[in-house]
Design a protein around this motif. Structure first.
Motif, mmCIF file in Angstrom:
data_model
loop_
_atom_site.group_PDB
_atom_site.id
_atom_site.type_symbol
_atom_site.label_atom_id
_atom_site.label_comp_id
_atom_site.label_asym_id
_atom_site.label_seq_id
_atom_site.Cartn_x
_atom_site.Cartn_y
_atom_site.Cartn_z
ATOM 1 N N SER A 94 0.807 -1.220 0.000
ATOM 2 C CA SER A 94 0.000 0.000 0.000
ATOM 3 C C SER A 94 0.835 1.262 0.000
ATOM 4 O O SER A 94 0.307 2.348 -0.282
ATOM 5 C CB SER A 94 -0.923 -0.003 1.225
ATOM 6 O OG SER A 94 -0.174 0.071 2.429
ATOM 7 N N PHE A 95 2.132 1.161 0.286
ATOM 8 C CA PHE A 95 3.025 2.320 0.243
ATOM 9 C C PHE A 95 3.795 2.398 -1.072
ATOM 10 O O PHE A 95 4.740 3.178 -1.187
ATOM 11 C CB PHE A 95 4.018 2.266 1.406
ATOM 12 C CG PHE A 95 3.364 2.364 2.754
ATOM 13 C CD1 PHE A 95 2.914 3.581 3.241
ATOM 14 C CD2 PHE A 95 3.179 1.233 3.537
ATOM 15 C CE1 PHE A 95 2.305 3.671 4.478
ATOM 16 C CE2 PHE A 95 2.572 1.313 4.771
ATOM 17 C CZ PHE A 95 2.139 2.530 5.251
ATOM 18 N N HIS A 96 3.399 1.604 -2.071
ATOM 19 C CA HIS A 96 4.086 1.570 -3.353
ATOM 20 C C HIS A 96 3.084 1.671 -4.494
ATOM 21 O O HIS A 96 1.896 1.386 -4.323
ATOM 22 C CB HIS A 96 4.897 0.279 -3.513
ATOM 23 C CG HIS A 96 6.032 0.142 -2.549
ATOM 24 N ND1 HIS A 96 5.849 -0.227 -1.240
ATOM 25 C CD2 HIS A 96 7.370 0.346 -2.703
ATOM 26 C CE1 HIS A 96 7.025 -0.261 -0.619
ATOM 27 N NE2 HIS A 96 7.962 0.083 -1.486
ATOM 28 N N TYR A 130 -4.745 10.155 -1.121
ATOM 29 C CA TYR A 130 -5.679 10.131 -2.241
ATOM 30 C C TYR A 130 -6.946 9.369 -1.882
ATOM 31 O O TYR A 130 -8.046 9.732 -2.314
ATOM 32 C CB TYR A 130 -5.011 9.500 -3.464
ATOM 33 C CG TYR A 130 -5.923 9.433 -4.676
ATOM 34 C CD1 TYR A 130 -6.199 10.570 -5.424
ATOM 35 C CD2 TYR A 130 -6.538 8.240 -5.047
ATOM 36 C CE1 TYR A 130 -7.044 10.526 -6.529
ATOM 37 C CE2 TYR A 130 -7.392 8.172 -6.136
ATOM 38 C CZ TYR A 130 -7.633 9.325 -6.867
ATOM 39 O OH TYR A 130 -8.482 9.283 -7.941
ATOM 40 N N LEU A 131 -6.801 8.322 -1.069
ATOM 41 C CA LEU A 131 -7.963 7.542 -0.653
ATOM 42 C C LEU A 131 -8.946 8.399 0.139
ATOM 43 O O LEU A 131 -10.171 8.273 -0.011
ATOM 44 C CB LEU A 131 -7.510 6.350 0.193
ATOM 45 C CG LEU A 131 -8.586 5.387 0.677
ATOM 46 C CD1 LEU A 131 -9.214 4.648 -0.500
ATOM 47 C CD2 LEU A 131 -8.014 4.388 1.677
ATOM 48 N N LEU A 132 -8.424 9.297 0.981
ATOM 49 C CA LEU A 132 -9.296 10.157 1.780
ATOM 50 C C LEU A 132 -10.083 11.131 0.922
ATOM 51 O O LEU A 132 -11.177 11.567 1.323
ATOM 52 C CB LEU A 132 -8.464 10.920 2.813
ATOM 53 C CG LEU A 132 -7.807 10.079 3.916
ATOM 54 C CD1 LEU A 132 -6.933 10.948 4.800
ATOM 55 C CD2 LEU A 132 -8.868 9.370 4.752
ATOM 56 N N ALA A 141 -4.348 -2.119 -2.494
ATOM 57 C CA ALA A 141 -3.975 -2.501 -1.130
ATOM 58 C C ALA A 141 -4.370 -1.410 -0.136
ATOM 59 O O ALA A 141 -4.834 -1.704 0.975
ATOM 60 C CB ALA A 141 -2.480 -2.778 -1.058
ATOM 61 N N ALA A 142 -4.212 -0.145 -0.529
ATOM 62 C CA ALA A 142 -4.634 0.946 0.346
ATOM 63 C C ALA A 142 -6.146 0.922 0.551
ATOM 64 O O ALA A 142 -6.641 1.156 1.667
ATOM 65 C CB ALA A 142 -4.197 2.287 -0.244
ATOM 66 N N VAL A 143 -6.903 0.621 -0.499
ATOM 67 C CA VAL A 143 -8.363 0.500 -0.377
ATOM 68 C C VAL A 143 -8.723 -0.642 0.574
ATOM 69 O O VAL A 143 -9.645 -0.524 1.392
ATOM 70 C CB VAL A 143 -9.002 0.288 -1.766
ATOM 71 C CG1 VAL A 143 -10.482 -0.052 -1.628
ATOM 72 C CG2 VAL A 143 -8.822 1.525 -2.638
#
Length: 321
Positions: A59-61, A79-81, A294-296
């Motif tokens: 998620s950091f890449h 960006y997700l926020l 992954a961030a989602v």
């Protein structure tokens, strides 16, 4: 006259004490037991902890699944926020969860009370109510797609029989949400009814006998005895329903896969049925953006944890009041 001689006893032979065995350490003593249960932990490590850790690292890449990874830091989370589509998927998921969970809990409780008071064919009823939960979700979604079909569905046939107009259930925003919620309610009502039934059978019968002697009716008995005694079971059902409901994927994906030409993960026309997990699959496999996917996924995890805590606290607070 000679005095008799006293026989002296031979000196006792002192046997040497046997060396005391030093106790072995816990692992050396029970190594065979650890070896017996090690397959589970190895599988959990390979298919549980390592993927979870890798998803956090990913998620950091930025990564498309083939090339080299590019460090992105917290930019994906920032960006997700601000991602309006992600927040829209959260709203869709919450609406579907609410439409499915609260009617399901009510129907499951009523079913459990009826099963608890039934005299004949108890086991048959329990098996019948539990069958929807062990049936394939794909098969259920296909059947419900036919039930909510615009031209040949049973729901529209019933509406026409009572003089109402047809509704394009799988092509309108609220129709899509109601269809998905109805499917989930039908699937989980029997499962939760069995759990409620197990809780009802732990309530002491003396409480009901005392209530009847005091002149309490069935409604008063339910709200003054049954419901307070069932609060721990209700908390469990609500938390589990929250976790499963907020992670709904198969139901909308199979039910709506043929209603949109955009993507199989789009959630139907206007993304009306795109849940959080569907949005995760769309970003990951349609857009090949594995880092943002992954961030989602971690955003979904936080939403599920937050709602589970809120539901648990609300029920506990009502119990304290």
């Amino acid at each position: 006259m000679a005095t008799p001689r006293t026989l002296e006893k031979p000196p006792a032979v002192v046997a040497e004490a046997a060396p005391v065995a030093q106790p072995r350490s816990g692992f050396r003593r029970y190594w065979h037991l650890y070896a017996a249960i090690s397959p589970f932990y190895l599988l959990f490590l390979c298919f549980g902890l390592i993927p979870v850790g890798f998803s956090l690292y990913l998620s950091f890449h930025r990564w498309d699944g083939l090339g080299s990874m590019e460090w992105a830091g917290l930019s994906q989370y920032w960006y997700l926020l601000s991602d309006s589509e992600f927040w829209s998927s959260i709203g869709t998921t919450i609406v579907i969860w609410a439409l499915a969970t609260f009617p399901m809990i009510f129907l499951a409780m009523v079913t459990a009370v009826m099963l608890n008071s039934a005299v004949r064919f108890k086991n048959l009823y329990r098996v019948a109510y539990f069958l929807p939960n062990v049936t394939s979700v794909v098969a259920i979604a296909i059947i419900f797609g036919s039930v909510f079909s615009t031209n040949f569905g049973l729901v529209n046939a019933f509406l026409q029989a009572i003089g109402l107009d047809q509704i394009a259930w799988l092509n309108t925003p609220w129709g899509i949400k109601i269809a998905i919620a109805t499917l989930m309610t039908w699937q989980w009502t029997g499962y939760n009814a069995i759990i409620f039934l197990a809780g009802l059978q732990t309530v002491p019968s003396e409480l009901y006998e005392a209530a009847r002697m005091d002149g309490a009716g069935p409604v008063q008995t339910f709200f003054r005895i049954t419901l307070p005694m069932m609060r721990p079971v209700l908390v469990f059902v609500l938390v589990v329903s929250t976790v499963t409901g907020l992670q709904s994927f198969s139901e909308p994906q199979v039910l709506l896969q043929n209603t949109s030409n955009d993507s199989t993960f789009s959630g139907g026309p206007g993304h009306a049925g795109r849940t959080m997990v569907l949005y995760f699959f769309q970003q990951t496999f349609d857009n090949n953006d594995f880092g943002y996917g992954a961030a989602v996924a971690w955003g979904i995890f936080l939403v599920v944890v937050l709602f589970s805590i809120i539901n648990w606290r609300l029920v506990q607070r009502r119990g304290e009041d």
